[in-house]
Design an enzyme around this catalytic site. Structure first.
Site, PDB file in Angstrom:
ATOM      1  N   GLY A  11       0.832  -1.212   0.000  1.00  0.00           N
ATOM      2  CA  GLY A  11       0.000   0.000   0.000  1.00  0.00           C
ATOM      3  C   GLY A  11       0.860   1.252   0.000  1.00  0.00           C
ATOM      4  O   GLY A  11       1.912   1.278   0.634  1.00  0.00           O
ATOM      5  N   ARG A  21      13.676   9.956  -2.281  1.00  0.00           N
ATOM      6  CA  ARG A  21      14.579  11.098  -2.479  1.00  0.00           C
ATOM      7  C   ARG A  21      15.867  10.924  -1.653  1.00  0.00           C
ATOM      8  O   ARG A  21      16.974  11.150  -2.147  1.00  0.00           O
ATOM      9  CB  ARG A  21      13.833  12.367  -2.067  1.00  0.00           C
ATOM     10  N   ARG A  72       0.776  -4.928  -6.361  1.00  0.00           N
ATOM     11  CA  ARG A  72       0.902  -6.221  -5.681  1.00  0.00           C
ATOM     12  C   ARG A  72       1.166  -7.254  -6.762  1.00  0.00           C
ATOM     13  O   ARG A  72       0.639  -7.154  -7.866  1.00  0.00           O
ATOM     14  CB  ARG A  72      -0.353  -6.534  -4.888  1.00  0.00           C
ATOM     15  N   GLY A 102       5.602  -2.589   3.321  1.00  0.00           N
ATOM     16  CA  GLY A 102       5.101  -3.216   4.545  1.00  0.00           C
ATOM     17  C   GLY A 102       5.655  -4.623   4.729  1.00  0.00           C
ATOM     18  O   GLY A 102       6.601  -5.025   4.040  1.00  0.00           O
ATOM     19  N   ASP A 103       5.042  -5.387   5.648  1.00  0.00           N
ATOM     20  CA  ASP A 103       5.635  -6.685   5.988  1.00  0.00           C
ATOM     21  C   ASP A 103       5.586  -7.701   4.840  1.00  0.00           C
ATOM     22  O   ASP A 103       6.497  -8.526   4.711  1.00  0.00           O
ATOM     23  CB  ASP A 103       5.044  -7.259   7.277  1.00  0.00           C
ATOM     24  N   THR A 126       4.107   2.300   5.603  1.00  0.00           N
ATOM     25  CA  THR A 126       2.698   1.905   5.594  1.00  0.00           C
ATOM     26  C   THR A 126       1.938   2.784   6.583  1.00  0.00           C
ATOM     27  O   THR A 126       2.457   3.080   7.661  1.00  0.00           O
ATOM     28  CB  THR A 126       2.498   0.409   5.960  1.00  0.00           C
ATOM     29  N   ASP A 128      -0.453   1.946   8.286  1.00  0.00           N
ATOM     30  CA  ASP A 128      -1.015   1.142   9.384  1.00  0.00           C
ATOM     31  C   ASP A 128      -0.156   1.085  10.642  1.00  0.00           C
ATOM     32  O   ASP A 128      -0.645   0.689  11.703  1.00  0.00           O
ATOM     33  CB  ASP A 128      -1.279  -0.292   8.902  1.00  0.00           C
ATOM     34  N   ASP A 130       1.908  -1.064  11.494  1.00  0.00           N
ATOM     35  CA  ASP A 130       1.833  -2.413  12.075  1.00  0.00           C
ATOM     36  C   ASP A 130       3.076  -3.258  11.789  1.00  0.00           C
ATOM     37  O   ASP A 130       2.977  -4.463  11.611  1.00  0.00           O
ATOM     38  CB  ASP A 130       0.576  -3.129  11.537  1.00  0.00           C
ATOM     39  N   MET A 170      -9.022   3.464   8.566  1.00  0.00           N
ATOM     40  CA  MET A 170      -8.359   2.297   7.989  1.00  0.00           C
ATOM     41  C   MET A 170      -7.686   1.442   9.070  1.00  0.00           C
ATOM     42  O   MET A 170      -7.480   1.900  10.181  1.00  0.00           O
ATOM     43  CB  MET A 170      -7.365   2.735   6.927  1.00  0.00           C
ATOM     44  N   ARG A 172      -6.853  -2.899   8.662  1.00  0.00           N
ATOM     45  CA  ARG A 172      -7.462  -4.208   8.467  1.00  0.00           C
ATOM     46  C   ARG A 172      -7.162  -5.144   9.638  1.00  0.00           C
ATOM     47  O   ARG A 172      -8.034  -5.806  10.169  1.00  0.00           O
ATOM     48  CB  ARG A 172      -6.884  -4.845   7.203  1.00  0.00           C
ATOM     49  N   LYS A 214     -24.199  14.688  28.306  1.00  0.00           N
ATOM     50  CA  LYS A 214     -23.563  14.741  26.986  1.00  0.00           C
ATOM     51  C   LYS A 214     -24.633  14.672  25.906  1.00  0.00           C
ATOM     52  O   LYS A 214     -25.590  13.909  26.031  1.00  0.00           O
ATOM     53  CB  LYS A 214     -22.634  13.530  26.836  1.00  0.00           C
ATOM     54  N   SER A 216     -23.756  14.650  22.341  1.00  0.00           N
ATOM     55  CA  SER A 216     -23.287  14.008  21.100  1.00  0.00           C
ATOM     56  C   SER A 216     -22.094  13.111  21.417  1.00  0.00           C
ATOM     57  O   SER A 216     -21.404  13.325  22.408  1.00  0.00           O
ATOM     58  CB  SER A 216     -22.864  15.078  20.089  1.00  0.00           C
ATOM     59  N   HIS A 252     -10.009   5.871   1.570  1.00  0.00           N
ATOM     60  CA  HIS A 252      -8.680   6.063   0.983  1.00  0.00           C
ATOM     61  C   HIS A 252      -8.111   7.465   1.108  1.00  0.00           C
ATOM     62  O   HIS A 252      -6.937   7.656   0.803  1.00  0.00           O
ATOM     63  CB  HIS A 252      -8.702   5.625  -0.489  1.00  0.00           C
TER      64      HIS A 252
END
Ligand code: ATP
Length: 322
Positions: A11, A21, A72, A102-103, A126, A128, A130, A170, A172, A214, A216, A252
């Site tokens: 991603g 760069r 990919r 990523g991994d 990434t 994420d 992660d 985002m 996953r 409260k 909201s 996205h």
């Protein structure tokens, strides 16, 4: 080592350009030639590899996405694919690689080293966050800030209409974006893949907050394996409590945008450190961070271990949202 290749894979993440760069400019400063490989492993397999010069790096530090493109490739998952990629690299005289991704990308990189002895250093890119072995990954800070800006806007309308909102971010398999955004955005509840909070409990908490005055609330959920999960949550809350929840899926837009200063600096430092490591004969490692310090972590460790979301952030967010 005379010629190195650089590629982005998996991603895309804001800050990848700043890393490219740094790799190119530090390499050229060290009298190395650099080839840019288009669309990750796909470019390796299809011989889409071209020399990069200093001026090709002009005006990219502030741009999101990746000028090298990313893709990919299932062919790379097979030994025959990796043999083809290694042969193409050797025919072009590329002696070493910097992999920004990523991994999954690092699994491919580790296999290229093990099977074909192509020296590779990984740079974690990434949104994420992660990746085991690095406190931070390139793109995470930008993605969190992008999501946060959206949540702040949603809070304005939620407060005006006394509404309950469920915002999906985002992530996953990991809840890093959700937990950071939830804490920074003052969310009442944070659902992550590792912490699937119970709907009943959340309803109780919202009702309790209404009793305290409260008007909201904002719940944050990571997309998990099934994007659109926020709609399921809204349905469940409606069915169980009669409360109406508005849904907003950020999607996205969290991947794009100009990288924050933190991401540009991280990417520049990591890209430079990757070339430096190759120059010192190190490979099959990833450049990571431990606090402010750059560290080197064997790719084998990176790909075999899982990085867990900090649960203390979730409990802190919960206390602070009372
Ligand atoms: P992100 O975390 O942003 O999704 P990623 O690098 O984990 O990034 P993947 O799609 O998992 O993204 O991997 C990118 C590419 O790396 C794959 O398309 C594939 O070509 C290669 N790759 C992934 N896993 C392996 C593996 N086990 N062996 C060889 N190559 C792999």
């Amino acid at each position: 080592m005379k010629r190195i290749g650089v590629y982005t894979s998996g991603g895309d993440a804001p800050g990848m350009n700043a890393a490219i760069r740094a790799v190119v400019r530090v390499s050229i400063a060290q009298n190395l030639e650099v080839y840019g490989i288009t669309a990750g492993y796909l470019g390796m397999l299809e011989n889409e590899m071209n020399p990069l010069q200093l001026r090709d790096m002009a005006n990219i530090i502030q741009r999101g996405g990746t000028i090298l493109k990313t893709a990919r490739s299932t062919e790379m998952m097979k030994p025959e694919g990796r043999t083809k990629a290694a042969t193409n690299l050797k025919n072009l005289g590329i002696d070493a690689l910097v992999c920004i991704g990523g991994d999954g990308s690092f699994r491919g990189a580790h296999a290229l080293w093990e099977e074909h002895q192509i020296p590779i250093v990984g740079v974690p890119g990434t949104i994420d966050n992660d990746i085991f072995g690095s406190d931070k990954t390139i793109g995470f800070d930008t993605a969190v800030n992008t999501a946060l800006e959206a949540i702040d806007r949603i809070r304005d309308t939620a407060a005006s209409h006394d509404r309950l909102f469920i915002v999906e971010v985002m992530g996953r398999n990991s809840g890093f974006i959700a937990s950071y955004v939830g804490l920074a955005g003052g969310a009442e509840e944070i659902f992550t893949p590792e912490n699937v909070a119970s709907v009943d409990k959340s309803i109780e908490r919202i009702k309790e907050s209404i009793r305290r005055g409260k008007t909201s609330s904002i719940l944050i959920t990571a997309e998990g394996q099934k994007p659109g999960r926020a709609y399921d949550l809204a349905d469940a809350i409606r069915k169980k409590s009669g409360m109406d929840a508005k849904v907003c899926i950020l999607g996205h837009q969290q991947r794009g945008g100009s990288p924050t200063a933190a991401d540009r600096i991280l990417a520049s430092r990591m890209g430079a450190a990757a070339v430096d490591a190759l120059m010192h004969g190190q490979c099959d490692i990833m450049i990571g961070t431990e606090g402010e310090r750059l560290v080197q972590v064997p790719l084998d460790l990176v790909t075999k271990n899982e990085k867990k979301t900090q649960m203390d952030l979730l409990s802190l967010a919960s206390v602070l949202a009372t």
